[in-house]
Design an enzyme around this catalytic site. Structure first.
Site, mmCIF file in Angstrom:
data_model
loop_
_atom_site.group_PDB
_atom_site.id
_atom_site.type_symbol
_atom_site.label_atom_id
_atom_site.label_comp_id
_atom_site.label_asym_id
_atom_site.label_seq_id
_atom_site.Cartn_x
_atom_site.Cartn_y
_atom_site.Cartn_z
ATOM 1 N N HIS A 50 -29.054 -18.255 61.824
ATOM 2 C CA HIS A 50 -29.988 -18.270 62.950
ATOM 3 C C HIS A 50 -29.600 -17.315 64.078
ATOM 4 O O HIS A 50 -30.369 -17.132 65.010
ATOM 5 C CB HIS A 50 -30.222 -19.713 63.461
ATOM 6 C CG HIS A 50 -29.172 -20.226 64.376
ATOM 7 N ND1 HIS A 50 -28.172 -21.063 63.980
ATOM 8 C CD2 HIS A 50 -28.970 -20.025 65.693
ATOM 9 C CE1 HIS A 50 -27.404 -21.349 65.023
ATOM 10 N NE2 HIS A 50 -27.877 -20.732 66.071
ATOM 11 N N ASP B 69 -27.975 -22.453 56.966
ATOM 12 C CA ASP B 69 -27.756 -21.634 58.162
ATOM 13 C C ASP B 69 -26.446 -20.857 58.020
ATOM 14 O O ASP B 69 -25.442 -21.173 58.658
ATOM 15 C CB ASP B 69 -27.736 -22.569 59.390
ATOM 16 C CG ASP B 69 -27.788 -21.802 60.690
ATOM 17 O OD1 ASP B 69 -27.991 -20.575 60.669
ATOM 18 O OD2 ASP B 69 -27.619 -22.454 61.751
ATOM 19 N N GLN C 70 -24.196 -24.211 72.834
ATOM 20 C CA GLN C 70 -24.962 -22.970 72.703
ATOM 21 C C GLN C 70 -24.063 -21.736 72.893
ATOM 22 O O GLN C 70 -23.325 -21.666 73.875
ATOM 23 C CB GLN C 70 -26.102 -22.933 73.734
ATOM 24 C CG GLN C 70 -27.430 -23.445 73.201
ATOM 25 C CD GLN C 70 -27.355 -24.845 72.635
ATOM 26 O OE1 GLN C 70 -26.699 -25.692 73.214
ATOM 27 N NE2 GLN C 70 -28.009 -25.087 71.528
ATOM 28 N N GLY C 71 -24.169 -20.808 71.971
ATOM 29 C CA GLY C 71 -23.339 -19.600 72.052
ATOM 30 C C GLY C 71 -22.099 -19.697 71.174
ATOM 31 O O GLY C 71 -21.414 -18.710 70.937
ATOM 32 N N ASP C 72 -21.821 -20.901 70.689
ATOM 33 C CA ASP C 72 -20.704 -21.081 69.756
ATOM 34 C C ASP C 72 -21.167 -20.914 68.317
ATOM 35 O O ASP C 72 -20.349 -20.803 67.393
ATOM 36 C CB ASP C 72 -20.079 -22.470 69.917
ATOM 37 C CG ASP C 72 -19.335 -22.615 71.214
ATOM 38 O OD1 ASP C 72 -18.622 -21.663 71.594
ATOM 39 O OD2 ASP C 72 -19.489 -23.652 71.877
ATOM 40 N N SER C 73 -22.479 -20.942 68.123
ATOM 41 C CA SER C 73 -23.039 -20.848 66.778
ATOM 42 C C SER C 73 -22.418 -19.720 65.973
ATOM 43 O O SER C 73 -22.097 -18.661 66.510
ATOM 44 C CB SER C 73 -24.542 -20.577 66.852
ATOM 45 O OG SER C 73 -25.204 -21.783 67.035
HETATM 46 N N1 ARG Z 1 -27.460 -23.656 67.944
HETATM 47 C C1 ARG Z 1 -26.388 -23.436 68.869
HETATM 48 C C2 ARG Z 1 -26.115 -21.959 68.979
HETATM 49 O O1 ARG Z 1 -26.943 -21.203 68.551
HETATM 50 C C3 ARG Z 1 -25.171 -24.234 68.513
HETATM 51 C C4 ARG Z 1 -25.358 -25.633 68.857
HETATM 52 C C5 ARG Z 1 -24.191 -26.475 68.520
HETATM 53 N N2 ARG Z 1 -24.409 -27.703 69.174
HETATM 54 C C6 ARG Z 1 -23.601 -28.754 69.130
HETATM 55 N N3 ARG Z 1 -23.913 -29.783 69.832
HETATM 56 N N4 ARG Z 1 -22.538 -28.735 68.369
HETATM 57 O O2 ARG Z 1 -25.162 -21.517 69.598
#
Ligand code: ARG
Length: 278
Positions: free
Chosen positions: A83, A130, A225-228
């Site tokens: 993603h 993903d 967010q941003g760790d993905s």
């Molecule tokens: N979708 C998020 C990203 O793009 C990562 C989310 C992870 N969230 C969590 N609660 N572990 O960075």
């Protein structure tokens, strides 16, 4: 319209929208870990890491700004989340920073030659599959700060599942915030039972065999967010192994709600196949 079909799409879009916002770094704090700990939802419970402790961690940059995390598989291959790459057909927009504790400077910046998004990944029907593999233009030189991490095998999982997991990244520091951490942070997590995770997420996403859930019962420690795309690792038979890739979550660090990670053992064959073809 079937709500359950549209919710994942919406959540994923929210996740991507937050990610895409321009960098809004917070100033480096001089706070001690104890103070950092009091901020609920902060990635990693607020411990700063040195890249030498997580030498497989990279920052994937899109048009010059940190976008996602990734893990070094070999000198030319990076594993990340699908993603992160709506623009998978434009590898020239992406670069990978390796060997630095800061996503904005230091280490080496390598250009991306090709992006392989898992063929089954489809953001419109949830967050399944993903996973993505990046091929770098020039090989990385391994050093104390730049090292590959082996992919977990099923045998590793039976061992690692009973140990603590580590997740690291430069992602959001509080639930709902767009602030990125300028310095690498890490936290320890436990694997959640698949069944209980399925129940937690029942009306939101279908937790598949290709996913793994990790978090803390009390909350407060999570990826965000941003760790993905970043690495979730466990310890098995004398070494750290890559067990998951940061993928999805409802908020960050909420009590009883684990994060969802792409389960490496489910995609090991695919990653190895792609890596061989490059
Ligand atoms: N979708 C998020 C990203 O793009 C990562 C989310 C992870 N969230 C969590 N609660 N572990 O960075």
């Amino acid at each position: 319209m079937n709500d359950s079909v549209y919710k994942p799409k919406l959540l994923l879009l929210l996740c991507i929208a937050t990610l895409s916002t321009a960098e809004q770094n917070i100033a480096t704090t001089k706070q001690s870990p104890i103070q950092l700990n009091s901020v609920v939802g902060r990635i990693m419970g607020g411990y700063e890491a040195n890249i030498a402790q997580f030498p497989y961690q990279v920052s994937i940059q899109q048009e010059g700004a940190h976008r996602c995390g990734g893990a070094i598989y070999s000198t030319t291959i990076i594993v990340s989340a699908a993603h992160c790459f709506e623009l998978w057909d434009m590898p020239e927009l992406f670069a990978v920073r390796a060997g630095s504790s800061e996503h904005e400077r230091g280490g080496v910046l390598s250009l991306v030659r090709r992006i392989f998004v898992h063929p089954q990944f489809n953001p419109t029907n949830g967050v399944s599959d993903d996973i993505a593999v990046l091929a770098l233009t020039h090989p990385l030189s391994f050093s104390v700060n730049i090292q590959p991490i082996p992919l977990a095998s099923s045998a590793d999982m039976t061992v690692a599942s009973h140990t603590v997991f580590f997740v690291s990244g430069w992602g959001a520091v509080t639930d709902g915030s767009r602030l990125r951490s300028p310095r690498l942070l890490f936290v320890t997590l436990q694997q959640f039972e698949q069944r209980s995770c399925e129940t937690t997420y029942a009306n939101i996403v279908h937790v598949t065999e290709g996913m793994l859930c990790a978090g803390t019962v009390r909350g407060g420690r999570d990826s965000c967010q941003g760790d993905s795309g970043g690495p979730l690792v466990g310890y098995s038979r004398g070494q750290f192994v890559l067990v998951g890739v940061v993928s999805f979550g409802i908020g960050c660090g909420r009590p009883g709600i684990p994060g969802i990670y792409t389960r490496i053992t489910a995609y090991k064959d695919w990653i190895e196949l792609v890596a061989k073809q490059i």
